[in-house]
Design a protein around this motif. Structure first.
Motif, PDB file in Angstrom:
ATOM      1  N   GLU A 106      40.642  32.116  26.193  1.00  0.00           N
ATOM      2  CA  GLU A 106      40.026  32.453  27.362  1.00  0.00           C
ATOM      3  C   GLU A 106      39.063  33.837  26.770  1.00  0.00           C
ATOM      4  OE1 GLU A 106      40.006  32.510  31.012  1.00  0.00           O
ATOM      5  OE2 GLU A 106      41.165  31.029  30.366  1.00  0.00           O
TER       6      GLU A 106
ATOM      7  N   ILE B 210      29.465  40.140  22.019  1.00  0.00           N
ATOM      8  CA  ILE B 210      29.259  40.647  23.534  1.00  0.00           C
ATOM      9  C   ILE B 210      29.513  38.775  23.954  1.00  0.00           C
ATOM     10  CG2 ILE B 210      28.102  40.863  25.103  1.00  0.00           C
ATOM     11  CD1 ILE B 210      26.623  43.472  23.143  1.00  0.00           C
TER      12      ILE B 210
ATOM     13  N   ASN C 266      32.931  37.112  24.057  1.00  0.00           N
ATOM     14  CA  ASN C 266      33.631  38.385  25.299  1.00  0.00           C
ATOM     15  C   ASN C 266      33.406  37.875  26.407  1.00  0.00           C
ATOM     16  OD1 ASN C 266      35.122  40.820  23.418  1.00  0.00           O
ATOM     17  ND2 ASN C 266      33.409  41.779  23.698  1.00  0.00           N
ATOM     18  N   ILE C 267      31.919  37.191  26.734  1.00  0.00           N
ATOM     19  CA  ILE C 267      32.200  37.098  28.150  1.00  0.00           C
ATOM     20  C   ILE C 267      32.269  35.230  28.411  1.00  0.00           C
ATOM     21  CG2 ILE C 267      29.730  37.037  29.176  1.00  0.00           C
ATOM     22  CD1 ILE C 267      29.152  39.489  28.679  1.00  0.00           C
TER      23      ILE C 267
ATOM     24  N   GLN D  59      32.392  31.654  33.181  1.00  0.00           N
ATOM     25  CA  GLN D  59      32.251  31.606  32.291  1.00  0.00           C
ATOM     26  C   GLN D  59      31.479  30.621  30.880  1.00  0.00           C
ATOM     27  OE1 GLN D  59      35.306  35.002  32.854  1.00  0.00           O
ATOM     28  NE2 GLN D  59      34.243  34.932  30.814  1.00  0.00           N
TER      29      GLN D  59
ATOM     30  N   ALA E 247      37.071  37.150  26.310  1.00  0.00           N
ATOM     31  CA  ALA E 247      37.881  38.520  26.295  1.00  0.00           C
ATOM     32  C   ALA E 247      38.047  39.053  27.578  1.00  0.00           C
ATOM     33  CB  ALA E 247      37.905  39.175  25.078  1.00  0.00           C
ATOM     34  N   VAL E 248      37.175  38.958  28.046  1.00  0.00           N
ATOM     35  CA  VAL E 248      35.814  40.077  29.392  1.00  0.00           C
ATOM     36  C   VAL E 248      36.832  39.324  30.567  1.00  0.00           C
ATOM     37  CG1 VAL E 248      34.608  41.169  31.704  1.00  0.00           C
ATOM     38  CG2 VAL E 248      34.884  41.780  28.087  1.00  0.00           C
ATOM     39  N   ASP E 249      38.022  38.765  31.368  1.00  0.00           N
ATOM     40  CA  ASP E 249      37.834  37.742  32.708  1.00  0.00           C
ATOM     41  C   ASP E 249      37.115  38.198  33.656  1.00  0.00           C
ATOM     42  OD1 ASP E 249      39.034  35.931  34.285  1.00  0.00           O
ATOM     43  OD2 ASP E 249      40.741  36.702  33.886  1.00  0.00           O
ATOM     44  N   LEU E 250      36.185  37.346  34.279  1.00  0.00           N
ATOM     45  CA  LEU E 250      35.070  37.491  35.305  1.00  0.00           C
ATOM     46  C   LEU E 250      35.399  36.937  36.374  1.00  0.00           C
ATOM     47  CD1 LEU E 250      32.020  38.166  33.401  1.00  0.00           C
ATOM     48  CD2 LEU E 250      33.046  39.819  34.335  1.00  0.00           C
TER      49      LEU E 250
END
Length: 265
Positions: A150, A3, A6-7, A220, A152-155
């Motif tokens: 980068e 997790i 991912n962030i 991030q 995994a989750v692009d915020l």
């Protein structure tokens, strides 16, 4: 751990950035706890409230000059970052920081109303704190350039939206606060009205938190998140102190109005 990856970007092998992440979050959180306990920073309206002053001999400047001193070095660092950072995410971060501190200086010059002065020896360390946090955020982002994977989750786009909501709401409620003093030289405090002031005493802090969370989502990086987390703790303490101050000064202050989060806190 999955997790986390991912962030956030993988933390860079930099002892300096790692140490500053801890220092920034811890120092802001400690300042928030101090505010809640009644030990206030010496530029607030709470400082020396109801007690004799022991500031004789210390160098003072006007509140306007002091606030400009707080924010302008960080503004200059944010502007300079646009010549260093590359890539969409990094440029968005630089632009967000630039807009944040430009707004602060704009408010100092054209929005805020002042009723006192500021100690130079108080303004300088606060200014240094803003400057270091800004530089470290830019540096941490710079270290992600050059092949670092980068998250995994692009915020970043969610961060841009949240940042714009935060900076707009913060500006609007600062404007409402400025209208409480209608005449030049008016030093009286009044109960704020309009906007979210009917629900919380510090909606400008709530929107400032949203802005910093937005910046952390754009970035991030662990450092940006640590600054956002520290800001949350600090403004929770400061909003608590603000509500307590209004309750002590105004018998008609509405008790149902919370400090920071509507209906909750």
């Amino acid at each position: 751990m999955s997790i986390w990856l991912n962030i956030f970007y993988t933390p860079p092998p930099s002892a300096f950035v790692a140490a500053m992440s801890v220092i920034s979050c811890a120092s802001l959180a400690y300042s928030g706890l101090s505010e809640a306990r009644g030990r206030h920073l010496q530029y607030s309206k709470f400082w020396n409230s109801g007690r004799p002053s022991d500031d004789a001999g210390r160098t003072r400047i006007s509140s306007r000059e002091g606030m400009l001193l707080l924010y302008t070095p960080a503004l200059a660092a944010a502007a300079a970052s646009l010549g260093v950072l590359a890539g969409e995410r990094s440029l968005l971060l630089g632009l967000a920081l630039l807009l944040h501190f430009f707004k602060r200086d704009f408010e100092v010059l054209f929005i805020h109303r002042y009723s006192g002065s500021m100690m130079v020896d108080t303004a300088i360390p606060i200014s240094l704190g803003y400057f270091l946090n800004t530089v470290c955020m830019i540096y941490a982002q710079y270290l992600t350039q050059g092949g670092v994977p980068e998250p995994a989750v692009d915020l970043k786009y969610a961060g841009v939206v949240l940042f714009l909501v935060g900076i707009t709401g913060n500006f609007y409620h600062h404007y409402l606060l400025s209208k409480l003093r209608e005449k030049k030289g008016d030093k009286r405090y009044r109960i704020p009205k309009g906007g979210l002031f009917r629900l919380v005493v510090c909606p400008h802090y709530l929107f400032e938190i949203l802005g910093f969370v937005g910046v952390s989502l754009i970035s991030q990086t662990v450092f940006a998140f640590s600054v956002a987390a520290g800001t949350v703790f600090y403004l929770m303490g400061r909003s608590y102190a603000t509500r307590r101050w209004y309750l002590s000064k105004f018998q008609d202050f509405p008790k149902q109005v919370k400090a920071l989060i509507p209906y909750v806190y």
